[in-house]
Design a protein around this motif. Structure first.
Motif, PDB file in Angstrom:
ATOM      1  N   ARG A 100      37.477  39.081  33.949  1.00 35.76           N
ATOM      2  CA  ARG A 100      37.956  39.033  35.329  1.00 35.76           C
ATOM      3  C   ARG A 100      38.211  40.428  35.883  1.00 35.76           C
ATOM      4  NH1 ARG A 100      43.518  35.959  36.605  1.00 35.76           N
ATOM      5  NH2 ARG A 100      44.274  37.744  35.414  1.00 35.76           N
ATOM      6  N   PRO A 119      34.052  34.747  36.385  1.00 32.78           N
ATOM      7  CA  PRO A 119      35.103  35.548  35.736  1.00 32.78           C
ATOM      8  C   PRO A 119      35.862  34.728  34.701  1.00 32.78           C
ATOM      9  CG  PRO A 119      35.833  34.843  37.901  1.00 32.78           C
ATOM     10  CD  PRO A 119      34.404  34.374  37.766  1.00 32.78           C
ATOM     11  N   ASP A 121      39.476  34.754  32.539  1.00 37.42           N
ATOM     12  CA  ASP A 121      40.802  35.327  32.325  1.00 37.42           C
ATOM     13  C   ASP A 121      41.086  35.254  30.827  1.00 37.42           C
ATOM     14  OD1 ASP A 121      43.410  36.127  32.260  1.00 37.42           O
ATOM     15  OD2 ASP A 121      44.206  34.483  33.463  1.00 37.42           O
TER      16      ASP A 121
END
Length: 239
Positions: A100, A119, A121
């Protein structure tokens, strides 16, 4: 000394070309992800050409018949930035799973977002992983190729690490094949640093793992296929 100069020259080209193309073609974002992906693909192709001309690093493609044309997971070992560029250039509709934090990088992050990259995390735990898998499933259903580096980080040539569960999680909920990819980019595109050693990178697209396997069996099969096909491990054994 010559290798260092050529490596530095390519690094300068890579940065300047990214900034110039990234800003110059930004208005094309108005035409959607398909056009943004085309811009990124062309950027990738030019970078591979420049890498050969400036730094003397080319590549050999094996298993081109296994390059997926529809929705598929593409799982590759990770050694350098080279494979992110090459897979962009070689796949018809590439989508990369990336940290991310990279989405926040000026210019690069803009185009990663515009091209529809996903993305992750990495600090978000199981909840973030499930969200990523659902997002990837949607892209796969749309006929895109989701690129995952299941080792989770770049590793030096010859090093082996247990695969993270991201690719297996996407595979478990998506009725699509997974195409393993093995290469030895780190032998020539050195990481960390900017050194580019002249030579020929080998990238191999392997026969697909068809959908429907048990998650643990899939994880084992993926790791075995990639490790058995990695050119850097072959070279390491010959030393």
């Amino acid at each position: 000394m010559l290798t260092h100069i050529r490596s530095l020259a390519f690094t300068v080209f890579l940065i300047l070309y990214l900034v110039i193309i990234g800003i110059l073609f930004l208005p094309t974002a108005l035409f959607g992800r398909r056009v943004a992906r085309a811009v990124v693909k062309k950027w990738s192709q030019v970078c591979l050409f420049a890498l050969k001309v400036i730094a003397g690093v080319s590549y050999r493609l094996e298993g081109a018949e296994h390059i997926p044309q529809g929705g598929a997971i593409v799982a590759a070992n990770h050694q350098s930035m080279w494979e992110t560029i090459a897979l962009h250039a070689l796949l018809p509709k590439p989508v990369i799973a990336l940290k991310r934090e990279l989405m926040r990088v000026p210019v690069y992050g803009w185009w990663a977002h515009l091209a529809g990259h996903i993305p992750i995390d990495r600090k978000g735990g199981a909840k973030a992983l499930r969200a990523f898998a659902r997002n990837a499933k949607t892209r796969l259903a749309a006929g895109e190729q989701v690129i995952i580096f299941p080792e989770g980080t770049r590793l030096p040539p010859g090093e082996i690490r247990r695969l993270l569960p991201g690719a297996a999680g996407v595979y478990a909920i998506s009725n699509v094949p997974c195409v393993p990819v093995a290469h030895d980019s780190g032998r020539f595109w050195r990481y960390p640093g900017i050194e580019k050693r002249p030579g020929v990178i080998t990238i191999r697209f392997l026969p697909p793992i068809e959908p429907g396997l048990d998650r643990k069996i899939f994880q084992h099969e993926l790791r075995t296929r990639i490790e058995n096909a990695r050119p850097d491990l072959e070279a390491h054994e010959l030393k």
